[in-house]
Design a protein around this motif. Structure first.
Motif, mmCIF file in Angstrom:
data_model
loop_
_atom_site.group_PDB
_atom_site.id
_atom_site.type_symbol
_atom_site.label_atom_id
_atom_site.label_comp_id
_atom_site.label_asym_id
_atom_site.label_seq_id
_atom_site.Cartn_x
_atom_site.Cartn_y
_atom_site.Cartn_z
ATOM 1 N N GLY A 210 -15.578 3.012 9.169
ATOM 2 C CA GLY A 210 -16.141 2.259 10.281
ATOM 3 C C GLY A 210 -15.167 1.248 10.834
ATOM 4 N N GLN A 211 -14.399 0.602 9.952
ATOM 5 C CA GLN A 211 -13.407 -0.374 10.401
ATOM 6 C C GLN A 211 -12.303 0.310 11.205
ATOM 7 O OE1 GLN A 211 -11.314 -2.319 7.219
ATOM 8 N NE2 GLN A 211 -10.634 -4.010 8.518
ATOM 9 N N ARG B 69 -12.490 3.097 12.910
ATOM 10 C CA ARG B 69 -13.025 3.541 14.201
ATOM 11 C C ARG B 69 -13.161 2.367 15.163
ATOM 12 N NH1 ARG B 69 -17.805 7.586 11.963
ATOM 13 N NH2 ARG B 69 -16.438 9.349 11.435
ATOM 14 N N THR B 70 -13.580 1.219 14.651
ATOM 15 C CA THR B 70 -13.718 0.041 15.505
ATOM 16 C C THR B 70 -12.370 -0.382 16.077
ATOM 17 O OG1 THR B 70 -15.620 -0.728 14.221
ATOM 18 C CG2 THR B 70 -14.497 -2.353 15.585
ATOM 19 N N ASN C 97 -11.249 2.147 18.755
ATOM 20 C CA ASN C 97 -12.021 2.012 19.993
ATOM 21 C C ASN C 97 -11.558 0.804 20.802
ATOM 22 O OD1 ASN C 97 -13.592 4.269 19.527
ATOM 23 N ND2 ASN C 97 -15.207 3.124 18.460
#
Length: 385
Positions: free
Chosen positions: A357-358, A360-361, A364
């Motif tokens: 998740g980190q 991907r953040t 993005n």
């Protein structure tokens, strides 16, 4: 409505508790109300009986749901006019469902004579022993439970002596065990209990013989069986079922996706006119699917594992059953690759999804800045490293 009974009580009966609502008042007067909760052990049911008798109660009503009303009826029989009503005929007002309100509703119906009596067999056919071990013991057929059951069958020991048969931490519940063991054990109860215990022990012997047989047949598959048991949630039995259902040669399946579809743990695909409809999984091998879902639920309790973290993330969005099926799919995918390549299981760890998740953040945010015309160069700080 006309008041028929001036002193009555309504009982909302459950496995461990009885909620009693007492209504007292003459016709035309607002009745006084008193509500108390009693446990369903024999001593507390006798206290309920004494409380109702002291209040001058003449009529008592309850629902005939399940079998929990029977020991209550047995203790109160002969002291009051008892009414056991059909649960379908005693429906409370919608939106007002609590134990206290149910007891109040039943008491009000008894007060106005609005409950028809259901047939109740005579005492020799109805009365039960009211032994409440299941409310105290997590496993009635464990070592302590069986010792107590055998003592009850013999019928010679006192309840205090039977309670002393408890082992380990169960000894701390001695006072509760004494209350739970204070029942009305008759000869026919002992006979039936002995019959059921013999039946249980015979079944356990058959299961042990089958386990021995299965273990012998697993001899050529010791290595793949041991590999599969490395997956969280997969125990000796689940690993044996996987091998029995899909074998150890994964070349018979075109791909892991075909295996997942065959087992019935692959999400369905239903799209029409550009719109995706229900993704319900297709039907598959019911034996394998059942064991995999059970293994998934066990994996969800394995501390520090990737499968546990994934299960709870999916559960929050999709519900427990869909999450379990998704984890079952992941377990089968892992089993496929382990059997195909002979590799051990490697757990990604509980923090894996947080790391993903980190990443991907960060990606993005970088893309958004680049779309605005910036050239972005990322460097990790010493604190983040």
């Amino acid at each position: 409505m006309r008041v028929i009974v001036e002193r009555c009580c309504g009982l909302d009966v459950h496995q461990e508790t009885v909620v009693a609502c007492l209504l007292i008042g003459a016709s035309g007067d607002r009745p006084t109300k008193e509500v108390r909760t009693f446990r369903t052990v024999t001593r507390d049911l006798e206290a309920l009986r004494d409380w109702l008798a002291a209040a001058g109660v003449t009529h008592v009503g309850m629902e005939s749901t399940g079998v929990y009303w029977r020991p209550v009826y047995a203790v109160l029989e002969g002291h009051f006019d008892l009414t056991v009503g059909n649960a379908r005929h005693i429906r409370n007002v919608p939106g007002r469902k609590t134990d206290v309100k149910d007891a109040e509703w039943i008491a009000d119906l008894v007060r106005h004579g609005l409950i028809a009596k259901s047939f109740v067999p005579p005492r020799p056919l109805l009365e039960t022993a009211n032994i409440k071990l299941a409310s105290i013991l997590s496993d009635v057929f464990g070592v302590s439970g069986r010792a107590m059951l055998r003592a009850l069958i013999e019928g010679r020991a006192s309840v205090e002596a039977i309670a002393d048969l408890a082992r380990g931490q169960l000894r701390r519940k001695r006072s509760d065990l004494i209350l739970a063991l204070e029942g009305r054990m008759e000869e026919h109860h002992r006979f039936l209990l002995a019959t059921q215990l013999r039946r249980l022990e015979a079944i356990e012997q058959d299961i042990a013989a089958l386990d021995l047989r299965i273990n012998e047949r697993l001899e050529p598959y010791r290595m793949p069986h041991a590999l599969l048991m490395q997956i969280p949630g997969v125990d000796w039995l689940v690993a044996a079922v996987i091998i029995a259902e899909i074998g150890v040669d994964m070349s018979v399946f075109l791909s892991v996706y075909h295996l997942s579809a065959w087992a019935g743990v692959c999400p369905g695909s239903h799209e029409s006119a550009g719109r995706r409809n229900s993704g319900r999984a297709r039907k598959g091998n019911v034996h394998l699917r059942t064991m995999l879902v059970g293994a998934a639920i066990s994996a969800a309790r394995t501390k520090g594992s990737y499968l546990k973290d994934k299960f709870h993330r999916l559960k929050a969005r999709r519900g427990a059953m869909r999450a379990a099926l998704a984890i079952a799919h992941k377990i089968l995918v892992s089993a496929y690759h382990m059997l195909a390549k002979g590799l051990p299981y490697r757990d990604l760890g509980e923090a894996y999804l947080d790391q993903i998740g980190q990443s991907r953040t960060v990606a993005n945010l970088k893309r958004r800045l680049e779309r605005l015309g910036y050239h972005v160069k990322l460097e990790r700080t010493a604190q983040a490293a």
